[in-house]
Design a protein around this motif. Structure first.
Motif, PDB file in Angstrom:
ATOM      1  N   PRO A 138       0.823  -1.225   0.000  1.00  0.00           N
ATOM      2  CA  PRO A 138       0.000   0.000   0.000  1.00  0.00           C
ATOM      3  C   PRO A 138       0.854   1.271   0.000  1.00  0.00           C
ATOM      4  O   PRO A 138       2.022   1.245   0.401  1.00  0.00           O
ATOM      5  N   ILE A 139       0.263   2.351  -0.450  1.00  0.00           N
ATOM      6  CA  ILE A 139       0.911   3.668  -0.437  1.00  0.00           C
ATOM      7  C   ILE A 139       0.424   4.405   0.811  1.00  0.00           C
ATOM      8  O   ILE A 139      -0.787   4.558   0.992  1.00  0.00           O
ATOM      9  N   PRO A 140       1.341   4.849   1.676  1.00  0.00           N
ATOM     10  CA  PRO A 140       0.894   5.585   2.869  1.00  0.00           C
ATOM     11  C   PRO A 140       0.036   6.791   2.489  1.00  0.00           C
ATOM     12  O   PRO A 140       0.284   7.440   1.464  1.00  0.00           O
ATOM     13  N   GLU A 141      -0.939   7.069   3.339  1.00  0.00           N
ATOM     14  CA  GLU A 141      -1.919   8.105   3.010  1.00  0.00           C
ATOM     15  C   GLU A 141      -1.280   9.469   2.736  1.00  0.00           C
ATOM     16  O   GLU A 141      -1.696  10.185   1.818  1.00  0.00           O
ATOM     17  N   GLU A 142      -0.255   9.826   3.515  1.00  0.00           N
ATOM     18  CA  GLU A 142       0.352  11.158   3.332  1.00  0.00           C
ATOM     19  C   GLU A 142       1.128  11.218   2.007  1.00  0.00           C
ATOM     20  O   GLU A 142       1.174  12.260   1.354  1.00  0.00           O
ATOM     21  N   VAL A 143       1.717  10.098   1.601  1.00  0.00           N
ATOM     22  CA  VAL A 143       2.412  10.051   0.310  1.00  0.00           C
ATOM     23  C   VAL A 143       1.393  10.203  -0.816  1.00  0.00           C
ATOM     24  O   VAL A 143       1.570  10.999  -1.749  1.00  0.00           O
ATOM     25  N   GLN A 144       0.309   9.445  -0.694  1.00  0.00           N
ATOM     26  CA  GLN A 144      -0.763   9.533  -1.691  1.00  0.00           C
ATOM     27  C   GLN A 144      -1.295  10.958  -1.790  1.00  0.00           C
ATOM     28  O   GLN A 144      -1.522  11.476  -2.885  1.00  0.00           O
ATOM     29  N   GLY A 145      -1.463  11.603  -0.661  1.00  0.00           N
ATOM     30  CA  GLY A 145      -1.945  12.981  -0.650  1.00  0.00           C
ATOM     31  C   GLY A 145      -1.012  13.908  -1.428  1.00  0.00           C
ATOM     32  O   GLY A 145      -1.468  14.778  -2.176  1.00  0.00           O
ATOM     33  N   ARG A 146       0.291  13.705  -1.268  1.00  0.00           N
ATOM     34  CA  ARG A 146       1.249  14.590  -1.952  1.00  0.00           C
ATOM     35  C   ARG A 146       1.264  14.385  -3.464  1.00  0.00           C
ATOM     36  O   ARG A 146       1.344  15.352  -4.230  1.00  0.00           O
ATOM     37  N   ILE A 147       1.163  13.130  -3.927  1.00  0.00           N
ATOM     38  CA  ILE A 147       1.201  12.924  -5.387  1.00  0.00           C
ATOM     39  C   ILE A 147      -0.086  13.421  -6.046  1.00  0.00           C
ATOM     40  O   ILE A 147      -0.060  13.922  -7.166  1.00  0.00           O
ATOM     41  N   LEU A 148      -1.196  13.305  -5.334  1.00  0.00           N
ATOM     42  CA  LEU A 148      -2.451  13.828  -5.888  1.00  0.00           C
ATOM     43  C   LEU A 148      -2.399  15.355  -5.957  1.00  0.00           C
ATOM     44  O   LEU A 148      -2.775  15.959  -6.969  1.00  0.00           O
ATOM     45  N   GLN A 149      -1.886  15.967  -4.899  1.00  0.00           N
ATOM     46  CA  GLN A 149      -1.833  17.427  -4.908  1.00  0.00           C
ATOM     47  C   GLN A 149      -0.897  17.957  -5.996  1.00  0.00           C
ATOM     48  O   GLN A 149      -1.188  18.968  -6.638  1.00  0.00           O
ATOM     49  N   ALA A 150       0.217  17.255  -6.212  1.00  0.00           N
ATOM     50  CA  ALA A 150       1.170  17.708  -7.237  1.00  0.00           C
ATOM     51  C   ALA A 150       0.490  17.814  -8.596  1.00  0.00           C
ATOM     52  O   ALA A 150       0.748  18.737  -9.369  1.00  0.00           O
ATOM     53  N   ALA A 151      -0.397  16.860  -8.878  1.00  0.00           N
ATOM     54  CA  ALA A 151      -1.110  16.912 -10.165  1.00  0.00           C
ATOM     55  C   ALA A 151      -1.929  18.197 -10.278  1.00  0.00           C
ATOM     56  O   ALA A 151      -1.950  18.845 -11.328  1.00  0.00           O
ATOM     57  N   THR A 152      -2.570  18.573  -9.171  1.00  0.00           N
ATOM     58  CA  THR A 152      -3.467  19.740  -9.244  1.00  0.00           C
ATOM     59  C   THR A 152      -2.734  21.059  -9.464  1.00  0.00           C
ATOM     60  O   THR A 152      -3.347  22.044  -9.847  1.00  0.00           O
ATOM     61  N   TRP A 153      -1.405  21.093  -9.216  1.00  0.00           N
ATOM     62  CA  TRP A 153      -0.644  22.329  -9.401  1.00  0.00           C
ATOM     63  C   TRP A 153      -0.402  22.678 -10.878  1.00  0.00           C
ATOM     64  O   TRP A 153       0.064  23.784 -11.184  1.00  0.00           O
ATOM     65  N   ALA A 154      -0.665  21.757 -11.770  1.00  0.00           N
ATOM     66  CA  ALA A 154      -0.303  21.966 -13.183  1.00  0.00           C
ATOM     67  C   ALA A 154      -1.076  23.126 -13.812  1.00  0.00           C
ATOM     68  O   ALA A 154      -2.229  23.387 -13.441  1.00  0.00           O
ATOM     69  N   PRO A 155      -0.447  23.800 -14.764  1.00  0.00           N
ATOM     70  CA  PRO A 155      -1.151  24.859 -15.507  1.00  0.00           C
ATOM     71  C   PRO A 155      -2.159  24.258 -16.481  1.00  0.00           C
ATOM     72  O   PRO A 155      -1.988  23.137 -16.953  1.00  0.00           O
ATOM     73  N   THR A 156      -3.221  25.016 -16.773  1.00  0.00           N
ATOM     74  CA  THR A 156      -4.201  24.639 -17.795  1.00  0.00           C
ATOM     75  C   THR A 156      -4.613  25.903 -18.540  1.00  0.00           C
ATOM     76  O   THR A 156      -4.485  27.008 -18.003  1.00  0.00           O
ATOM     77  N   GLY A 157      -5.113  25.749 -19.747  1.00  0.00           N
ATOM     78  CA  GLY A 157      -5.509  26.899 -20.550  1.00  0.00           C
ATOM     79  C   GLY A 157      -6.577  27.719 -19.832  1.00  0.00           C
ATOM     80  O   GLY A 157      -7.611  27.175 -19.433  1.00  0.00           O
ATOM     81  N   GLY A 158      -6.307  29.004 -19.653  1.00  0.00           N
ATOM     82  CA  GLY A 158      -7.264  29.878 -18.978  1.00  0.00           C
ATOM     83  C   GLY A 158      -7.513  29.463 -17.526  1.00  0.00           C
ATOM     84  O   GLY A 158      -8.499  29.874 -16.931  1.00  0.00           O
ATOM     85  N   ASN A 159      -6.623  28.663 -16.959  1.00  0.00           N
ATOM     86  CA  ASN A 159      -6.755  28.130 -15.588  1.00  0.00           C
ATOM     87  C   ASN A 159      -8.108  27.449 -15.377  1.00  0.00           C
ATOM     88  O   ASN A 159      -8.669  27.471 -14.286  1.00  0.00           O
ATOM     89  N   MET A 160      -8.640  26.827 -16.435  1.00  0.00           N
ATOM     90  CA  MET A 160      -9.954  26.194 -16.352  1.00  0.00           C
ATOM     91  C   MET A 160      -9.898  24.825 -15.682  1.00  0.00           C
ATOM     92  O   MET A 160     -10.933  24.276 -15.307  1.00  0.00           O
ATOM     93  N   GLN A 161      -8.708  24.241 -15.586  1.00  0.00           N
ATOM     94  CA  GLN A 161      -8.553  22.899 -14.975  1.00  0.00           C
ATOM     95  C   GLN A 161      -9.625  21.920 -15.471  1.00  0.00           C
ATOM     96  O   GLN A 161     -10.376  21.351 -14.668  1.00  0.00           O
ATOM     97  N   PRO A 162      -9.675  21.711 -16.796  1.00  0.00           N
ATOM     98  CA  PRO A 162     -10.755  20.887 -17.357  1.00  0.00           C
ATOM     99  C   PRO A 162     -10.479  19.387 -17.247  1.00  0.00           C
ATOM    100  O   PRO A 162     -10.852  18.617 -18.134  1.00  0.00           O
ATOM    101  N   TRP A 163      -9.774  18.977 -16.207  1.00  0.00           N
ATOM    102  CA  TRP A 163      -9.492  17.546 -16.006  1.00  0.00           C
ATOM    103  C   TRP A 163      -9.894  17.132 -14.597  1.00  0.00           C
ATOM    104  O   TRP A 163     -10.046  17.967 -13.711  1.00  0.00           O
TER     105      TRP A 163
END
Lengths: 211, 211
Positions: B20-45
């Motif tokens: 298993p992946i420890p919860e705090e590690v999982q939290g960090r990899i998920l958050q890293a994804a959300t930091w990405a830029p998107t066109g017009g900051n719409m975050q359409p994903w």
């Protein structure tokens, strides 16, 4: 720079100085792009590093009208945004207008190209076909943006020049079977540059097991 | 981890443990994804983090036949590769076959979805339309891969399940107007995991001012 610090402070920087980029810095940001994964390791992308004054002016001249045409639609979208988002979107628009009239001054415009015929997956039904192809080029673009952040360089991923692809291909002698998908102006920030970013919370972006 | 070290050692890891992946590690990899830029900051994903045993088995069952169908074509492509590339491609194929029969064991499969109707640019002629849309989702995928590398987790960007999108949408209750574009199995590596990567030299990937 530590990975999460780079990611969490990578914001679009659109006010860029004309100051040149030292050769060793430029070498590192270009190499960072090449490290990205691609489907089947085919690396079906190339980058044209535009530094020539005439080419940069030609790209700005093509870009500006599309920026001006883009603004009203985005202003319309802004009306449905929360107040804080509206304010930051307004600042982004103003900075975008700055970029649209100063693009010729930036030291480097990175133009990313791709060739669908050397991608591993291209025959999936629309609208996923070529979005999936994007999986073999935008990871390289993101590596490049993060590397710029790491080096203290401002940058922003733009795509509006895709509307004028035929002319861009002509200016940069891009072969018929290659297409463009990202144009990234790079330079040292006029102001502070990087810093806090505005994103939805993880809970809104990620769910478990069901959408 | 330093940014360039993470990028230059991020290789596809296809042999993953069930640990298993420890919860705090999982939290960090998920958050890293959300930091990405998107066109017009719409975050359409959006990302669906698949951890349920039944869902993982169902995805593996859909994936395996497409992997088996993919192998012969890639083996054909390998014939035109230099010898060193052939050897590493053979190892990658073997590891891919391992993944195709052990996907149900991995602790997490990240399924990235996107919605074209909230993307800023969707009306450009094919084949660029949706490749350009990919610019608002694959930067998040790349952030996620780099974050996994940072945490010592193995992962690989796969897209074959796009061929079975209708069934994937059914399994994960994905709404009609959302599509899938990346499926990333994540887990601790069976072997060493990360390390050297094989890429074309910068001079082959980047040119100045002309293609």
């Amino acid at each position: 720079m530590e990975l999460y610090e780079a990611m969490s402070t990578l914001r679009a920087v659109r006010r860029l100085k004309a100051d040149p980029i030292p050769e060793e810095v430029q070498g590192r940001i270009l190499q960072a792009a090449t490290w990205a994964p691609t489907g089947g390791n085919m690396q079906p992308w190339r980058m044209i590093a535009v530094t020539d004054a005439g080419n940069k002016q030609a790209l700005e001249d093509l870009y500006r009208p599309y920026w001006e045409a883009y603004v009203p639609g985005y202003e319309e979208k802004m009306k449905s945004m929360p107040e804080a988002a509206q304010a930051s979107s307004r600042r982004a628009l103003d900075a975008g207008t700055y970029l649209a009239t100063h693009m010729h001054e930036v030291p480097l415009i990175a133009v990313f190209c791709f060739n669908p015929s050397i991608m591993t997956i291209t025959d999936i039904d629309q609208p996923r076909t070529s979005v999936v192809g994007g999986g073999s080029v935008y990871p390289a673009v993101q590596n490049f943006l993060l590397a710029c952040r790491n080096e203290g360089l401002g940058c922003v991923l733009t795509t509006l020049l895709c509307y004028e692809e035929a002319k861009v291909k002509d200016i940069l002698s891009i072969p018929e079977d290659w297409y463009t998908c990202a144009h990234v102006p790079v330079g040292y920030p006029v102001l502070g540059g990087h810093g806090s970013i505005r994103r939805k919370p993880v809970e809104e972006m990620v769910s478990f097991n069901q959408f």
